[in-house]
Design a protein around this motif. Structure first.
Motif, short mmCIF file in Angstrom:
data_model
loop_
_atom_site.label_atom_id
_atom_site.label_comp_id
_atom_site.label_asym_id
_atom_site.label_seq_id
_atom_site.Cartn_x
_atom_site.Cartn_y
_atom_site.Cartn_z
N ASP A 19 0.81 -1.23 0.00
CA ASP A 19 0.00 0.00 0.00
C ASP A 19 0.84 1.27 0.00
OD1 ASP A 19 -2.39 -1.38 -0.06
OD2 ASP A 19 -2.46 -1.56 2.13
N VAL A 20 1.73 1.36 -0.95
CA VAL A 20 2.57 2.57 -1.02
C VAL A 20 1.79 3.67 -1.74
CG1 VAL A 20 4.67 3.55 -2.04
CG2 VAL A 20 4.73 1.29 -0.99
N ASP A 21 1.68 4.81 -1.08
CA ASP A 21 1.08 6.01 -1.68
C ASP A 21 2.15 7.08 -1.71
OD1 ASP A 21 -1.79 5.44 -2.13
OD2 ASP A 21 -1.73 5.01 0.02
N LEU A 22 2.31 7.70 -2.88
CA LEU A 22 3.45 8.62 -3.01
C LEU A 22 3.20 9.59 -4.16
CD1 LEU A 22 6.39 9.04 -1.98
CD2 LEU A 22 7.12 7.41 -3.71
N ARG A 23 3.66 10.82 -3.96
CA ARG A 23 3.60 11.81 -5.05
C ARG A 23 4.99 12.39 -5.24
NH1 ARG A 23 -1.52 15.65 -4.94
NH2 ARG A 23 -3.13 14.11 -5.28
N LEU A 24 5.43 12.38 -6.47
CA LEU A 24 6.73 12.98 -6.77
C LEU A 24 6.51 14.12 -7.77
CD1 LEU A 24 8.92 9.77 -7.35
CD2 LEU A 24 9.01 11.28 -5.38
N PRO A 25 6.40 15.34 -7.27
CA PRO A 25 6.20 16.47 -8.19
C PRO A 25 7.49 16.78 -8.96
CG PRO A 25 5.77 17.08 -5.89
CD PRO A 25 6.48 15.78 -5.89
N GLY A 26 7.36 17.57 -10.01
CA GLY A 26 8.54 17.92 -10.81
C GLY A 26 9.47 18.85 -10.04
N GLY A 27 10.76 18.74 -10.35
CA GLY A 27 11.73 19.68 -9.80
C GLY A 27 12.25 19.37 -8.42
N GLU A 28 12.05 18.14 -7.95
CA GLU A 28 12.54 17.79 -6.60
C GLU A 28 13.73 16.85 -6.68
OE1 GLU A 28 9.50 16.00 -4.19
OE2 GLU A 28 8.85 17.94 -3.40
N ILE A 29 14.58 16.92 -5.69
CA ILE A 29 15.60 15.88 -5.54
C ILE A 29 15.22 15.11 -4.27
CG2 ILE A 29 18.03 15.35 -5.24
CD1 ILE A 29 18.72 17.92 -6.66
N VAL A 30 14.84 13.87 -4.47
CA VAL A 30 14.28 13.08 -3.37
C VAL A 30 15.22 11.92 -3.04
CG1 VAL A 30 12.27 11.74 -2.62
CG2 VAL A 30 11.98 13.63 -4.22
N GLY A 31 15.55 11.79 -1.78
CA GLY A 31 16.35 10.66 -1.34
C GLY A 31 15.43 9.52 -0.90
N LEU A 32 15.74 8.33 -1.32
CA LEU A 32 14.93 7.17 -0.94
C LEU A 32 15.81 6.27 -0.07
CD1 LEU A 32 12.30 5.48 -1.32
CD2 LEU A 32 13.33 4.54 -3.39
N PHE A 33 15.44 6.13 1.17
CA PHE A 33 16.28 5.40 2.12
C PHE A 33 15.56 4.19 2.69
CE2 PHE A 33 17.20 9.98 2.34
CZ PHE A 33 18.49 9.98 1.85
N GLY A 34 16.34 3.25 3.13
CA GLY A 34 15.78 2.05 3.75
C GLY A 34 16.84 0.98 3.80
N GLU A 35 16.67 0.04 4.74
CA GLU A 35 17.68 -1.01 4.85
C GLU A 35 17.60 -1.93 3.63
OE1 GLU A 35 14.87 -2.27 8.00
OE2 GLU A 35 14.25 -1.55 6.05
N ASN A 36 18.54 -2.83 3.50
CA ASN A 36 18.51 -3.79 2.40
C ASN A 36 17.21 -4.59 2.46
OD1 ASN A 36 21.06 -3.07 1.50
ND2 ASN A 36 22.08 -4.55 2.83
N GLY A 37 16.56 -4.72 1.33
CA GLY A 37 15.31 -5.48 1.28
C GLY A 37 14.09 -4.67 1.68
N ALA A 38 14.27 -3.37 1.87
CA ALA A 38 13.13 -2.53 2.28
C ALA A 38 12.14 -2.33 1.13
CB ALA A 38 13.64 -1.19 2.78
N GLY A 39 12.62 -2.46 -0.09
CA GLY A 39 11.72 -2.31 -1.25
C GLY A 39 12.08 -1.13 -2.16
N LYS A 40 13.24 -0.55 -1.96
CA LYS A 40 13.63 0.63 -2.75
C LYS A 40 13.74 0.29 -4.24
CE LYS A 40 17.58 1.24 -0.53
NZ LYS A 40 17.58 0.09 0.39
N THR A 41 14.50 -0.76 -4.53
CA THR A 41 14.68 -1.16 -5.93
C THR A 41 13.36 -1.61 -6.54
OG1 THR A 41 16.94 -1.81 -5.43
CG2 THR A 41 16.01 -2.68 -7.45
N THR A 42 12.61 -2.36 -5.76
CA THR A 42 11.31 -2.85 -6.25
C THR A 42 10.41 -1.67 -6.61
OG1 THR A 42 11.51 -4.82 -4.90
CG2 THR A 42 9.31 -4.26 -5.66
#
Lengths: 248, 167
Positions: A19-42
């Motif tokens: 149930d990931v809900d997310l908005r990425l507006p234009g013009g942002e630099i967003v860091g995505l963090f989480g331990e290994n297997g958190a789901g970042k690559t997925t």
């Protein structure tokens, strides 16, 4: 804007994203963090359409298809280039397939990092390969640049150069979603931080808010993750038996 | 004659040398192997007649075996080469995941056919080339069979029998 609603991804009985809900507006630099297997690559692979998922991912209200996929680029530590080809051959291929390929940026970045243009990528060092991967993602002419741990294997000087160059060259409409473990390194460079844990978004904060609260990114992440500062000393005690001797 | 630029139809950076060599030799050996038809035909033809009084005389009631029976496995080489070429489809796709994940790039190209064009075109064309070569030889051998076999020894519906057996 990339909008993600109720994104759930399951790998053979194991939930990778829930149930990931997310908005990425234009013009942002967003860091995505989480331990290994958190789901970042997925998460990134779902956005790019590499993986089937349930939920909805749209780009400016439209589903992401071949019609608008060129607005997304991807740099991955797995590398998505052809090892037998030279950078110039990649440039030619990108120029044919991506209408907005930025040739000036490509040559500028290649020159800045002093990468050979006519040597097959298989002969590059790991650091050079990473640099080239990011150069292509930045030169594609995409509005949304997804980077999955792109600097793994690069030395600190190299990475810092890259952050500076990135900040200098990005157009106001370009968005970067950067997945990395180098939290402290990117904290001055990102505008927003997303925290994933066991497939769920557990933190979403802008750097301005953190500044107002008088805290820093590392402290925020540790707090959100309920990081126990004494876990190392406790583990060492358990392993060496120090605790038991003290008890006696 | 200048060969067309095939690299546009091959995976990027992929060397076609091995495939090209296998294909050429495969076709050559298949062509040679198919000559076993000529051997079978010659022996069957000689069985139709006897050497009497310094000349050949057709045996009474002699019948030439069907063309389809004489062909038998003469074209198996072409089938094997075609199958080998089709196996290269898997090699082409897997090439994109060896040493890097170039498939990620190919899968996010606006042209959704690019990856498949580069993986499928040449093996399919090569397999079709095998089929064409085999068919041309089939026509040549059929012409030899029909032209040189004495009319009295021919059984009817030879062309039809090939496809009946084949299908």
């Amino acid at each position: 804007m990339i909008e993600i609603k109720n994104l759930t991804k399951t790998y053979v009985g194991k939930r990778a994203l829930t149930d990931v809900d997310l908005r990425l507006p234009g013009g942002e630099i967003v860091g995505l963090f989480g331990e290994n297997g958190a789901g970042k690559t997925t998460l990134m692979k779902c956005i790019l359409g590499f993986l089937p998922y349930s939920g909805e991912i749209t780009l400016d209200g439209e589903p992401i298809t071949r019609r608008n996929i060129a607005r997304l680029s991807f740099a991955t530590c797995e590398h998505s280039f052809f090892p037998n080809l030279t950078p110039m051959a990649h440039r030619d291929f990108y120029a044919v397939h991506f209408d907005r390929f930025n040739d000036k940026r490509f040559h500028g970045l290649m020159d800045f990092f002093a990468l050979p243009k006519h040597k097959p990528l298989a002969a590059f060092s790991t650091g050079q390969k990473n640099q080239f991967e990011v150069i292509m993602a930045l030169s594609q002419g995409a509005d949304y640049i997804l980077m999955d741990e792109p600097f793994a294997g690069n030395d600190i000087f190299n990475r810092e150069d890259f952050y500076k160059v990135l900040l200098g060259i990005l157009e106001p409409n370009e968005t970067v979603l950067l997945s990395t473990h180098l939290i402290e390194e990117v904290s001055d460079f990102i505008g927003r931080a997303l925290l994933l844990r066991r497939g769920r978004i557990v933190g979403d904060v802008t750097m301005d808010v953190l500044e107002e609260q008088g805290t820093d990114l590392m402290a925020y992440i540790k707090d959100t993750y309920h990081y126990r500062a004494d876990r190392v000393s406790r583990a060492l005690d358990d392993l060496t038996g120090e605790g038991e001797r003290d008890d006696k | 004659m200048k060969l067309p630029d095939l690299t546009r139809y091959a995976p990027l950076g992929y060397s076609l040398t091995l495939e090209r060599t296998l294909y050429k030799f495969g076709l050559l050996f298949s062509g040679f192997y198919s000559l076993c038809f000529i051997d079978r035909y010659t022996r069957s033809f000689n069985n139709l007649r006897d050497w009497e009084n310094k000349r050949y005389v057709l045996r009474e009631g002699a019948v030439m075996p069907d063309f389809a029976d004489l062909i038998d496995t003469a074209f198996i080489g072409f089938a094997l080469v075609a199958a080998m070429m089709l196996c290269f489809i898997a090699v082409h796709y897997s090439y994109h995941t060896q040493g890097s994940r170039a498939d990620y790039l190919m899968r996010r190209l606006p042209d959704r056919l690019e990856l498949h064009r580069r993986c499928l075109t040449l093996p399919i064309l090569a397999a079709l080339g095998c089929a064409v070569c085999a068919f041309v030889l089939l026509l040549v051998y059929f012409a030899i069979y029909m032209l040189f076999t004495p009319q009295a020894c021919l059984q009817p519906e030879q062309w039809y029998k090939i496809w009946r057996d084949f299908l």
